[in-house]
Motif scaffolding. Structure first.
Motif, PDB file in Angstrom:
ATOM      1  N   THR A   1       0.827  -1.200   0.000  1.00 52.14           N
ATOM      2  CA  THR A   1       0.000   0.000   0.000  1.00 52.14           C
ATOM      3  C   THR A   1       0.863   1.253   0.000  1.00 52.14           C
ATOM      4  O   THR A   1       0.564   2.229  -0.688  1.00 52.14           O
ATOM      5  CB  THR A   1      -0.911   0.004   1.239  1.00 52.14           C
ATOM      6  OG1 THR A   1      -1.704  -1.177   1.228  1.00 52.14           O
ATOM      7  CG2 THR A   1      -1.821   1.213   1.250  1.00 52.14           C
ATOM      8  N   CYS A   2       1.932   1.237   0.813  1.00 55.29           N
ATOM      9  CA  CYS A   2       2.783   2.420   0.926  1.00 55.29           C
ATOM     10  C   CYS A   2       3.407   2.790  -0.409  1.00 55.29           C
ATOM     11  O   CYS A   2       3.708   3.953  -0.660  1.00 55.29           O
ATOM     12  CB  CYS A   2       3.882   2.175   1.965  1.00 55.29           C
ATOM     13  SG  CYS A   2       3.261   1.919   3.632  1.00 55.29           S
TER      14      CYS A   2
ATOM     15  N   GLN B   1       2.027   2.817  -3.213  1.00 54.72           N
ATOM     16  CA  GLN B   1       1.063   3.488  -4.076  1.00 54.72           C
ATOM     17  C   GLN B   1       0.587   4.803  -3.490  1.00 54.72           C
ATOM     18  O   GLN B   1       0.503   5.803  -4.186  1.00 54.72           O
ATOM     19  CB  GLN B   1      -0.135   2.565  -4.315  1.00 54.72           C
ATOM     20  CG  GLN B   1       0.240   1.220  -4.930  1.00 54.72           C
ATOM     21  CD  GLN B   1      -0.937   0.265  -4.922  1.00 54.72           C
ATOM     22  OE1 GLN B   1      -2.070   0.647  -4.704  1.00 54.72           O
ATOM     23  NE2 GLN B   1      -0.651  -1.007  -5.145  1.00 54.72           N
ATOM     24  N   THR B   2       0.269   4.841  -2.211  1.00 53.64           N
ATOM     25  CA  THR B   2      -0.274   6.036  -1.589  1.00 53.64           C
ATOM     26  C   THR B   2      -0.017   5.944  -0.099  1.00 53.64           C
ATOM     27  O   THR B   2       0.418   4.919   0.412  1.00 53.64           O
ATOM     28  CB  THR B   2      -1.789   6.138  -1.851  1.00 53.64           C
ATOM     29  OG1 THR B   2      -2.272   7.367  -1.301  1.00 53.64           O
ATOM     30  CG2 THR B   2      -2.532   4.961  -1.226  1.00 53.64           C
ATOM     31  N   ARG B   3      -0.272   7.044   0.592  1.00 48.55           N
ATOM     32  CA  ARG B   3      -0.077   7.017   2.030  1.00 48.55           C
ATOM     33  C   ARG B   3      -1.082   6.069   2.683  1.00 48.55           C
ATOM     34  O   ARG B   3      -2.271   6.111   2.360  1.00 48.55           O
ATOM     35  CB  ARG B   3      -0.237   8.422   2.602  1.00 48.55           C
ATOM     36  CG  ARG B   3       0.891   9.372   2.232  1.00 48.55           C
ATOM     37  CD  ARG B   3       0.771  10.664   3.001  1.00 48.55           C
ATOM     38  NE  ARG B   3      -0.516  11.326   2.738  1.00 48.55           N
ATOM     39  CZ  ARG B   3      -0.961  12.384   3.414  1.00 48.55           C
ATOM     40  NH1 ARG B   3      -0.232  12.896   4.396  1.00 48.55           N
ATOM     41  NH2 ARG B   3      -2.123  12.932   3.102  1.00 48.55           N
TER      42      ARG B   3
ATOM     43  N   ARG C   1      -3.764   4.472   5.130  1.00 48.19           N
ATOM     44  CA  ARG C   1      -4.827   5.031   5.953  1.00 48.19           C
ATOM     45  C   ARG C   1      -4.733   4.451   7.354  1.00 48.19           C
ATOM     46  O   ARG C   1      -4.640   3.236   7.529  1.00 48.19           O
ATOM     47  CB  ARG C   1      -6.200   4.725   5.350  1.00 48.19           C
ATOM     48  CG  ARG C   1      -6.410   5.250   3.949  1.00 48.19           C
ATOM     49  CD  ARG C   1      -7.822   4.923   3.468  1.00 48.19           C
ATOM     50  NE  ARG C   1      -8.821   5.754   4.145  1.00 48.19           N
ATOM     51  CZ  ARG C   1     -10.123   5.472   4.198  1.00 48.19           C
ATOM     52  NH1 ARG C   1     -10.575   4.348   3.652  1.00 48.19           N
ATOM     53  NH2 ARG C   1     -10.974   6.284   4.795  1.00 48.19           N
TER      54      ARG C   1
ATOM     55  N   GLU D   1      -2.173   8.799   6.111  1.00 48.71           N
ATOM     56  CA  GLU D   1      -3.438   9.527   6.007  1.00 48.71           C
ATOM     57  C   GLU D   1      -4.244   9.177   7.257  1.00 48.71           C
ATOM     58  O   GLU D   1      -4.706   8.051   7.416  1.00 48.71           O
ATOM     59  CB  GLU D   1      -4.215   9.104   4.759  1.00 48.71           C
ATOM     60  CG  GLU D   1      -5.587   9.767   4.659  1.00 48.71           C
ATOM     61  CD  GLU D   1      -6.429   9.194   3.538  1.00 48.71           C
ATOM     62  OE1 GLU D   1      -7.670   9.251   3.642  1.00 48.71           O
ATOM     63  OE2 GLU D   1      -5.839   8.666   2.559  1.00 48.71           O
TER      64      GLU D   1
ATOM     65  N   SER E   1      -7.163   8.807   8.911  1.00 45.84           N
ATOM     66  CA  SER E   1      -8.558   8.734   8.493  1.00 45.84           C
ATOM     67  C   SER E   1      -9.533   8.972   9.641  1.00 45.84           C
ATOM     68  O   SER E   1     -10.643   9.463   9.421  1.00 45.84           O
ATOM     69  CB  SER E   1      -8.848   7.370   7.850  1.00 45.84           C
ATOM     70  OG  SER E   1      -8.008   7.154   6.738  1.00 45.84           O
TER      71      SER E   1
END
Length: 261
Positions: free
Chosen positions: A6-7, A9-11, A13, A44, A46
């Motif tokens: 996941t890291c 690709q994006t921060r 959650r 992120e 959330s």
């Protein structure tokens, strides 16, 4: 279990939730002002129950951080629901890891509720259950121990959850830390220190300040409670007092329950 895919690709959650506790461990996270923004920049955030009244977000998250013990059926369903929605779950603080202070009510719960509420438990409490650790309800991937947690320890575990690590988890007792610190042994001063059965990892901070270890990190898997009791008796001290001290943070600890049988 790390969130490396996941890291990339994006921060990731992250959600932080609180159950039965003083919320002191969550406050400890905010106290690390020097590094807090760096940590928040990697994730992120959330949902944070302490910092916002916003409702729970929709969809799955990568990491859920849980503070507090499970004390009601509602909190049991809460951790089960979050476990289904997350990749990694981190239990933080003694209440979440061992049942902590709430765990003292796990024995004779009904009698204790009656003593406090006079047999008329408020509806707001919901259906109560014997206080227990988060890991006794759902699978927990990482733990941050102590009461309250050490913020540096929390950041290390969070990074381990996000990026992975080959670090070995500690399993020895606190006595080794005292020897490395050259802080002396409080047993020689006639003080009952629980470091001889408590899991190492905090650097024996309390002992370094001249205070007995109260066992907030939980029992070491190598703890020999029976031998510790024999030593207490041999030194002419009260074994019952030693047991009561152990139960402060370890009432729900399966190792201690096994020793007590």
């Amino acid at each position: 279990m790390a969130c490396t895919d996941t890291c990339a690709q994006t921060r990731p959650r992250v959600a932080i939730i609180g159950l039965a506790s003083c919320f002191g461990c969550q406050l400890q996270i905010t106290n690390d002002e020097a590094h807090l923004l760096d940590v928040l920049g990697q994730i992120e955030l959330s949902y944070w129950q302490l910092a916002s009244s916003a409702p729970e977000p929709q969809g799955d998250v990568d990491v859920v951080v849980v503070e507090g013990a499970v004390t009601t059926e509602e909190s049991r369903r809460c951790v089960q629901r979050w476990r289904e929605r997350c990749r990694v779950m981190i239990a933080v603080g003694a209440c979440a890891v061992t049942g902590g202070i709430p765990g003292m009510a796990s024995d004779a719960l009904v009698d204790r509720c009656d003593a406090v509420y006079g047999g008329d438990l408020p509806d707001a409490c919901g259906a109560v259950c014997a206080p227990c650790s988060v890991s006794s309800v759902v699978r927990v991937d990482f733990e941050v121990r102590s009461c309250p947690i050490d913020t540096a320890d929390f950041i290390r575990v969070l990074e381990q959850a996000l990026y992975g690590s080959n670090r070995f988890e500690l399993s020895d007792t606190m006595c080794g830390s005292c020897k490395r610190n050259e802080s002396g042994c409080l047993w020689r001063e006639g003080k009952q220190c629980l470091g001889l059965v408590t899991l190492a990892g905090c650097g024996a901070k309390c002992v370094a300040l001249g205070r007995e270890c109260n066992g907030c990190r939980g029992l070491s898997p190598h703890a020999n409670v029976a031998a510790a009791r024999r030593m207490v008796a041999a030194m002419g001290m009260d074994v019952d007092e030693f047991d009561r001290s152990l139960e402060l943070f370890n009432q729900t600890n399966s190792l201690l329950q096994k020793e007590n049988r």
